[in-house]
Scaffold this motif. Structure first.
Motif, PDB file in Angstrom:
ATOM      1  N   ALA A 106      45.881  35.727  77.663  1.00  0.00           N
ATOM      2  CA  ALA A 106      47.007  36.046  76.785  1.00  0.00           C
ATOM      3  C   ALA A 106      46.575  36.838  75.555  1.00  0.00           C
ATOM      4  O   ALA A 106      47.250  37.776  75.141  1.00  0.00           O
ATOM      5  CB  ALA A 106      47.708  34.762  76.354  1.00  0.00           C
ATOM      6  N   LEU A 107      45.437  36.484  74.974  1.00  0.00           N
ATOM      7  CA  LEU A 107      45.001  37.148  73.741  1.00  0.00           C
ATOM      8  C   LEU A 107      44.075  38.328  73.967  1.00  0.00           C
ATOM      9  O   LEU A 107      44.102  39.296  73.218  1.00  0.00           O
ATOM     10  CB  LEU A 107      44.302  36.135  72.822  1.00  0.00           C
ATOM     11  CG  LEU A 107      45.179  35.004  72.285  1.00  0.00           C
ATOM     12  CD1 LEU A 107      44.350  34.080  71.408  1.00  0.00           C
ATOM     13  CD2 LEU A 107      46.377  35.542  71.523  1.00  0.00           C
ATOM     14  N   LEU A 108      43.239  38.244  75.003  1.00  0.00           N
ATOM     15  CA  LEU A 108      42.202  39.263  75.186  1.00  0.00           C
ATOM     16  C   LEU A 108      42.303  40.038  76.484  1.00  0.00           C
ATOM     17  O   LEU A 108      41.613  41.027  76.672  1.00  0.00           O
ATOM     18  CB  LEU A 108      40.821  38.593  75.145  1.00  0.00           C
ATOM     19  CG  LEU A 108      40.503  37.766  73.906  1.00  0.00           C
ATOM     20  CD1 LEU A 108      39.188  37.036  74.078  1.00  0.00           C
ATOM     21  CD2 LEU A 108      40.484  38.652  72.678  1.00  0.00           C
ATOM     22  N   GLY A 109      43.113  39.571  77.400  1.00  0.00           N
ATOM     23  CA  GLY A 109      43.072  40.110  78.754  1.00  0.00           C
ATOM     24  C   GLY A 109      41.879  39.481  79.448  1.00  0.00           C
ATOM     25  O   GLY A 109      40.996  38.928  78.797  1.00  0.00           O
ATOM     26  N   ALA A 110      41.858  39.514  80.747  1.00  0.00           N
ATOM     27  CA  ALA A 110      40.753  38.906  81.478  1.00  0.00           C
ATOM     28  C   ALA A 110      39.481  39.718  81.231  1.00  0.00           C
ATOM     29  O   ALA A 110      39.486  40.934  81.410  1.00  0.00           O
ATOM     30  CB  ALA A 110      41.070  38.855  82.968  1.00  0.00           C
TER      31      ALA A 110
END
Length: 65
Positions: free
Chosen positions: A22-26
């Motif tokens: 959600a915050l960084l992307g995978a």
């Protein structure tokens, strides 16, 4: 705490509901994300309040031989 998505048992199943995604992307290519205890507690509090998804990291337990 080192979060390595490649070692997570929930990889590809619950990534869409994980705070890392959600915050960084995978993270790509096996890269890990390092968070300290203070950051871990802050993310846990935000998740508890429903503001972000919780950390879904689940790594296999190591077995003693």
């Amino acid at each position: 705490m080192l979060i390595e998505c490649d070692s997570c048992e929930l990889r590809d199943r619950d990534c869409g509901d994980c705070v890392v995604t959600a915050l960084l992307g995978a993270p790509a290519g096996g890269a890990g994300v390092e968070i300290d205890e203070r950051e871990r507690r802050a993310l846990a509090l935000l998740a508890e309040l429903g503001l972000v998804a919780p950390l879904r990291l689940s790594v296999p337990a190591t077995r003693a031989s």
